[in-house]
Design a protein around this motif. Structure first.
Motif, mmCIF file in Angstrom:
data_model
loop_
_atom_site.group_PDB
_atom_site.id
_atom_site.type_symbol
_atom_site.label_atom_id
_atom_site.label_comp_id
_atom_site.label_asym_id
_atom_site.label_seq_id
_atom_site.Cartn_x
_atom_site.Cartn_y
_atom_site.Cartn_z
ATOM 1 N N PRO A 1 -6.842 17.235 -6.598
ATOM 2 C CA PRO A 1 -5.759 17.320 -5.614
ATOM 3 C C PRO A 1 -5.112 15.955 -5.422
ATOM 4 C CG PRO A 1 -7.688 18.503 -4.824
ATOM 5 C CD PRO A 1 -8.119 17.760 -6.058
ATOM 6 N N ARG A 2 -3.828 15.952 -5.124
ATOM 7 C CA ARG A 2 -3.076 14.708 -5.038
ATOM 8 C C ARG A 2 -3.686 13.726 -4.042
ATOM 9 N NH1 ARG A 2 3.071 13.825 -2.773
ATOM 10 N NH2 ARG A 2 3.298 11.647 -3.458
ATOM 11 N N LEU A 3 -4.100 14.231 -2.879
ATOM 12 C CA LEU A 3 -4.664 13.349 -1.866
ATOM 13 C C LEU A 3 -5.984 12.747 -2.336
ATOM 14 C CD1 LEU A 3 -4.590 12.103 0.927
ATOM 15 C CD2 LEU A 3 -5.622 14.191 1.844
ATOM 16 N N ALA B 1 -8.490 4.484 -14.823
ATOM 17 C CA ALA B 1 -7.904 5.410 -15.788
ATOM 18 C C ALA B 1 -8.452 6.816 -15.593
ATOM 19 C CB ALA B 1 -8.193 4.925 -17.209
ATOM 20 N N TRP B 2 -9.755 6.903 -15.337
ATOM 21 C CA TRP B 2 -10.392 8.206 -15.087
ATOM 22 C C TRP B 2 -9.810 8.860 -13.839
ATOM 23 C CZ3 TRP B 2 -13.344 9.298 -10.686
ATOM 24 C CH2 TRP B 2 -13.989 10.539 -10.678
ATOM 25 N N ALA B 3 -9.648 8.087 -12.763
ATOM 26 C CA ALA B 3 -9.101 8.637 -11.527
ATOM 27 C C ALA B 3 -7.647 9.063 -11.691
ATOM 28 C CB ALA B 3 -9.222 7.603 -10.405
ATOM 29 N N THR B 4 -6.941 8.377 -12.585
ATOM 30 C CA THR B 4 -5.531 8.707 -12.807
ATOM 31 C C THR B 4 -5.361 10.025 -13.547
ATOM 32 O OG1 THR B 4 -4.934 6.357 -12.870
ATOM 33 C CG2 THR B 4 -3.376 7.910 -13.852
ATOM 34 N N PRO C 1 -3.963 8.207 4.598
ATOM 35 C CA PRO C 1 -5.206 8.403 3.860
ATOM 36 C C PRO C 1 -6.024 9.592 4.319
ATOM 37 C CG PRO C 1 -5.523 6.731 5.513
ATOM 38 C CD PRO C 1 -4.077 7.134 5.597
ATOM 39 N N GLY C 2 -5.515 10.403 5.218
ATOM 40 C CA GLY C 2 -6.256 11.579 5.660
ATOM 41 C C GLY C 2 -7.021 11.346 6.942
ATOM 42 N N THR C 3 -7.197 10.114 7.299
ATOM 43 C CA THR C 3 -7.833 9.721 8.569
ATOM 44 C C THR C 3 -6.995 8.605 9.149
ATOM 45 O OG1 THR C 3 -9.245 8.115 7.435
ATOM 46 C CG2 THR C 3 -10.152 10.324 7.738
ATOM 47 N N GLN C 4 -7.380 8.093 10.279
ATOM 48 C CA GLN C 4 -6.655 6.979 10.867
ATOM 49 C C GLN C 4 -6.730 5.754 9.944
ATOM 50 O OE1 GLN C 4 -8.190 6.239 14.782
ATOM 51 N NE2 GLN C 4 -7.220 8.050 15.657
ATOM 52 N N ARG D 1 -6.908 12.230 -5.458
ATOM 53 C CA ARG D 1 -6.616 11.247 -6.494
ATOM 54 C C ARG D 1 -6.122 9.947 -5.865
ATOM 55 N NH1 ARG D 1 -3.213 13.945 -9.185
ATOM 56 N NH2 ARG D 1 -4.537 14.601 -10.912
ATOM 57 N N TRP D 2 -5.263 10.053 -4.858
ATOM 58 C CA TRP D 2 -4.727 8.852 -4.221
ATOM 59 C C TRP D 2 -5.837 8.044 -3.568
ATOM 60 C CZ3 TRP D 2 -4.778 6.854 0.693
ATOM 61 C CH2 TRP D 2 -3.934 5.756 0.915
ATOM 62 N N ARG D 3 -6.741 8.735 -2.878
ATOM 63 C CA ARG D 3 -7.839 8.028 -2.221
ATOM 64 C C ARG D 3 -8.675 7.260 -3.232
ATOM 65 N NH1 ARG D 3 -10.149 12.809 1.738
ATOM 66 N NH2 ARG D 3 -8.590 12.631 3.403
ATOM 67 N N ARG D 4 -8.994 7.882 -4.355
ATOM 68 C CA ARG D 4 -9.791 7.221 -5.391
ATOM 69 C C ARG D 4 -9.075 6.000 -5.952
ATOM 70 N NH1 ARG D 4 -11.288 12.835 -8.559
ATOM 71 N NH2 ARG D 4 -13.075 13.470 -7.257
ATOM 72 N N LEU D 5 -7.801 6.180 -6.257
ATOM 73 C CA LEU D 5 -7.030 5.084 -6.843
ATOM 74 C C LEU D 5 -6.856 3.932 -5.858
ATOM 75 C CD1 LEU D 5 -4.296 7.087 -8.789
ATOM 76 C CD2 LEU D 5 -6.113 5.678 -9.779
ATOM 77 N N TRP D 6 -6.599 4.270 -4.600
ATOM 78 C CA TRP D 6 -6.417 3.218 -3.588
ATOM 79 C C TRP D 6 -7.703 2.426 -3.422
ATOM 80 C CZ3 TRP D 6 -7.880 0.806 0.822
ATOM 81 C CH2 TRP D 6 -6.921 0.098 1.544
ATOM 82 N N ARG D 7 -8.824 3.135 -3.313
ATOM 83 C CA ARG D 7 -10.112 2.455 -3.093
ATOM 84 C C ARG D 7 -10.471 1.571 -4.287
ATOM 85 N NH1 ARG D 7 -12.936 6.598 -1.698
ATOM 86 N NH2 ARG D 7 -12.897 6.152 0.548
ATOM 87 N N LEU D 8 -10.331 2.087 -5.491
ATOM 88 C CA LEU D 8 -10.689 1.326 -6.681
ATOM 89 C C LEU D 8 -9.775 0.115 -6.877
ATOM 90 C CD1 LEU D 8 -11.427 4.247 -9.173
ATOM 91 C CD2 LEU D 8 -13.087 2.566 -8.323
ATOM 92 N N SER D 9 -8.471 0.305 -6.706
ATOM 93 C CA SER D 9 -7.551 -0.818 -6.895
ATOM 94 C C SER D 9 -7.727 -1.868 -5.804
ATOM 95 C CB SER D 9 -6.100 -0.325 -6.940
ATOM 96 O OG SER D 9 -5.749 0.363 -5.749
#
Length: 262
Positions: free
Chosen positions: A68-70, A60-63, A128-131, A72-80
């Motif tokens: 920046p969009r990228l 919820a905090w990351a959401t 994800p910004g990297t490979q 936020r996405w990295r945080r949400l992807w990693r946590l989920s």
């Protein structure tokens, strides 16, 4: 919306665990009851539901936290992904070791899966910004480390030592001929072992149903007249209940007060 649902779900399960009462629709001895009172129900002494609530809170905090969009996405992807890996591990542990499933746990698994799928599908073009291989490897190793910690905790290696008095009592029970008959999937057997903390491994324990609730009883337990779990046999008498260490000491002639200073 899904994170809010997850928070409500884990808050309820945490409340149930703290009050030591059964969750709704979890009858005594059901798969749900077995899972929620198993050794996988806690991590470092804290209900696993509370850890789950913390994960949903981070989602919820990351959401909602400005970023920046990228990022936020990295945080949400990693946590989920981490939450999904943990939930899958706990589900498999219940299935393989306990031959049981918990409907509430499966509901949380479905919630985390839905969150992960939605996050993955909504990824920015640059994510994800990297490979992908590097990204997946790093997060996979993180999830593996957390799951390994959960597995070590469930094995009892991180339990408190238990104190010299509990160790002395456990050794005395063995020497006195007392027997503790139980099953690894039995919730009340787990409660009994927790009362001895790190000294539980020294108890005169006999595993009666190594193949799960439907696997039948081993001959030693059948011969001993075991009809329920846990069963203590002390001085030829059967006690089908969880017994406090102090009471076990009195029943077997152990000097509980005198052992305090050991």
């Amino acid at each position: 919306m899904l994170t809010a649902f997850g928070l409500l779900l884990t808050a309820y399960l945490t409340w149930v665990a703290v009050r030591d009462t059964g969750a709704a629709f979890c009858t005594e001895g059901s798969g749900c009851d077995v899972v929620q009172n198993s050794r996988w129900s806690r991590f470092l002494g804290v209900p696993i539901a509370l850890w789950g609530g913390a994960l949903y809170a981070l989602l919820a905090w990351a959401t909602w936290r400005p970023a920046p969009r990228l990022t936020r996405w990295r945080r949400l992807w990693r946590l989920s992904f981490l939450g999904l890996a943990i939930s899958v591990y706990l589900t498999l542990a219940g299935w393989i070791a306990l031959a049981a499933f918990c409907a509430w746990c499966l509901l949380s698994l479905a919630t985390l899966l839905a969150i992960f799928v939605l996050v993955h599908v909504a990824r920015p073009d640059s994510a994800p910004g990297t490979q992908w291989s590097t990204w997946c490897l790093g997060n996979g190793l993180l999830a593996l480390a957390v799951v390994a910690a959960l597995h070590v905790s469930s094995s009892g290696l991180l339990d408190r030592r238990g104190g010299p008095r509990l160790h002395a009592l456990a050794a005395h029970l063995e020497e006195s001929g007392a027997k503790f008959y139980g099953a690894h999937w039995c919730p009340t057997c787990t409660q009994q072992k927790r009362k001895f903390s790190g000294a539980a491994a020294q108890l005169p324990y006999v595993e009666c149903a190594p193949n799960g609730p439907n696997g039948g009883m081993v001959s030693e337990c059948a011969i001993a007249g075991v009809t329920g779990y846990p069963t203590w046999v002390i001085g030829g008498r059967h006690y089908v209940q969880v017994i406090e260490p102090e009471q076990l000491a009195a029943m077997t002639g152990f000097d509980w007060e005198g052992a305090r200073g050991d």
